[in-house]
Design an enzyme around this catalytic site. Structure first.
Site, PDB file in Angstrom:
ATOM      1  N   LYS A 157     116.340 -53.774 -27.102  1.00 39.58           N
ATOM      2  CA  LYS A 157     115.520 -54.062 -27.863  1.00 39.58           C
ATOM      3  C   LYS A 157     114.333 -54.186 -27.141  1.00 39.58           C
ATOM      4  O   LYS A 157     113.396 -54.191 -26.989  1.00 39.58           O
ATOM      5  CB  LYS A 157     114.844 -55.129 -28.309  1.00 39.58           C
ATOM      6  CG  LYS A 157     115.873 -54.386 -30.198  1.00 39.58           C
ATOM      7  CD  LYS A 157     114.569 -53.044 -30.896  1.00 39.58           C
ATOM      8  CE  LYS A 157     114.658 -52.659 -31.974  1.00 39.58           C
ATOM      9  NZ  LYS A 157     114.101 -51.777 -32.288  1.00 39.58           N
ATOM     10  N   SER A 163     124.113 -51.755 -28.624  1.00 42.91           N
ATOM     11  CA  SER A 163     122.679 -51.979 -28.548  1.00 42.91           C
ATOM     12  C   SER A 163     123.171 -53.282 -28.674  1.00 42.91           C
ATOM     13  O   SER A 163     121.795 -54.230 -28.505  1.00 42.91           O
ATOM     14  CB  SER A 163     122.346 -51.656 -30.488  1.00 42.91           C
ATOM     15  OG  SER A 163     123.089 -51.639 -30.962  1.00 42.91           O
TER      16      SER A 163
END
Length: 339
Positions: free
Chosen positions: A69, A321
């Site tokens: 992110k 991720s």
């Protein structure tokens, strides 16, 4: 066909119809280069042996905040003019995006507020507070948290940094696709965690523009798979948010979604759903076979392979991720629990 030849043939077709273009992603790559890590891209011997194809793991767990992110948040914040940053930043998050905004805000010397629901794990809330951001826990869903963001924008003039449905955020996440193709030009498949679609959409634009024959497969949990439901319905739809090991993949896509729904519905070749036991097995595999502490949302690509829910046909990239899992939960799963 080389990457450059593919770009010449296909760039104009994609950039003319999609809300995010390869040029946006290339610009983001130049903008954030000094602020994020070019994360490791390592061959998994265990998964390669399991599938008979070369499987590589893109370890976004090695970003400074432990998750991908940071790419999108940093690009979005750096794309603002100074006056917008000085007003202060606000965002809604299921954890990792809020941490990314808090980290970037501290690096750039601006204040930030992160709004989250009560479903966000305590370890992610504490990590955001440790980065000097103000935390607000609001309601029981991402939508509740987003309502608080909109109230603060209206009442205090803060600048919102959306978690996914934003061109600059998506372009930042798409830089992962550029890095993958530099390392594996003959890429056949990408397995990418699927939530609001910022990660999947950004990578899909980069990969499908430069190597259109590659398959993009989104992977999500069965509980509250908002983008999957929206693609099936042909429009953004609301789903009930539920507790899941893949908590970072929770939340809706937004009924007024303008960026990530068209990207995912146009560019993803398939979406795979996993149950909680399969996600837990992905977490265990990451630790035991790959030596990586991975949260549920980050383990879904590995989990899909282990569950034999995806057929591979050549060199494969698995996006890992994030690694921001509660340590006690991680220990329970490693010891054999599914939750």
């Amino acid at each position: 066909m080389t990457i450059m030849q593919s770009e010449t043939v296909h760039r104009s077709a994609y950039t003319s119809i999609l809300p995010v273009t390869l040029a946006d992603i290339e610009g983001a790559s130049a903008r954030i280069g000094g602020h994020i890590a070019r994360t490791p891209f390592v061959r998994s011997s265990s998964l390669s042996d399991h599938t008979g194809h070369s499987v590589h793991l893109k370890l976004e767990t090695h970003q400074p905040i432990g998750a991908f992110k940071l790419r999108g948040a940093m690009n979005a914040i750096l794309s603002l003019v100074d006056a917008q940053r000085r007003r202060g930043l606000v965002t809604a998050s299921t954890g990792n995006h809020g941490r990314a905004v808090a980290y970037a805000a501290r690096e750039l010397g601006v204040p930030a507020i992160v709004c989250m629901s009560s479903l966000v794990p305590a370890n992610k809330v504490d990590a955001i507070r440790a980065l000097d951001a103000e935390v607000r826990i609001v309601g029981v869903s991402q939508d509740d948290a987003q309502d608080e963001v909109e109230r603060l924008v209206e009442a205090r003039g803060l600048t919102a940094i959306p978690p996914f449905d934003n061109v600059d955020v998506v372009a930042g996440q798409g830089t992962i696709g550029l890095e993958i193709l530099k390392d594996i030009p003959d890429l056949a498949t990408v397995l990418v965690p699927l939530s609001g679609g910022g990660l999947a959409g950004g990578i899909a634009v980069a990969v499908k523009t430069l190597r259109p024959q590659a398959r993009l497969v989104g992977v999500c949990m069965e509980r509250g798979a908002a983008m999957h439901a929206s693609i099936a319905a042909g429009r953004p739809v609301a789903v009930r948010e539920e507790e899941t090991l893949a908590d970072s993949l929770g939340g809706g896509v937004g009924l007024s979604n303008r960026v990530t729904f068209p990207l995912c519905s146009s560019l993803l070749d398939d979406v795979i759903l996993l149950n909680e036991s399969e996600i837990a097995e992905g977490i265990r595999h990451a630790w035991r076979a790959e030596g990586e502490k991975v949260e549920g949302g980050g383990a879904v690509g590995m989990a899909a392979i282990l569950a034999r829910k995806v057929a591979l046909s050549g060199p494969t990239a698995v996006i890992v991720s994030g690694g921001n899992i509660d340590p006690k939960l991680h220990q329970r799963i490693i010891e054999g629990a599914d939750a």
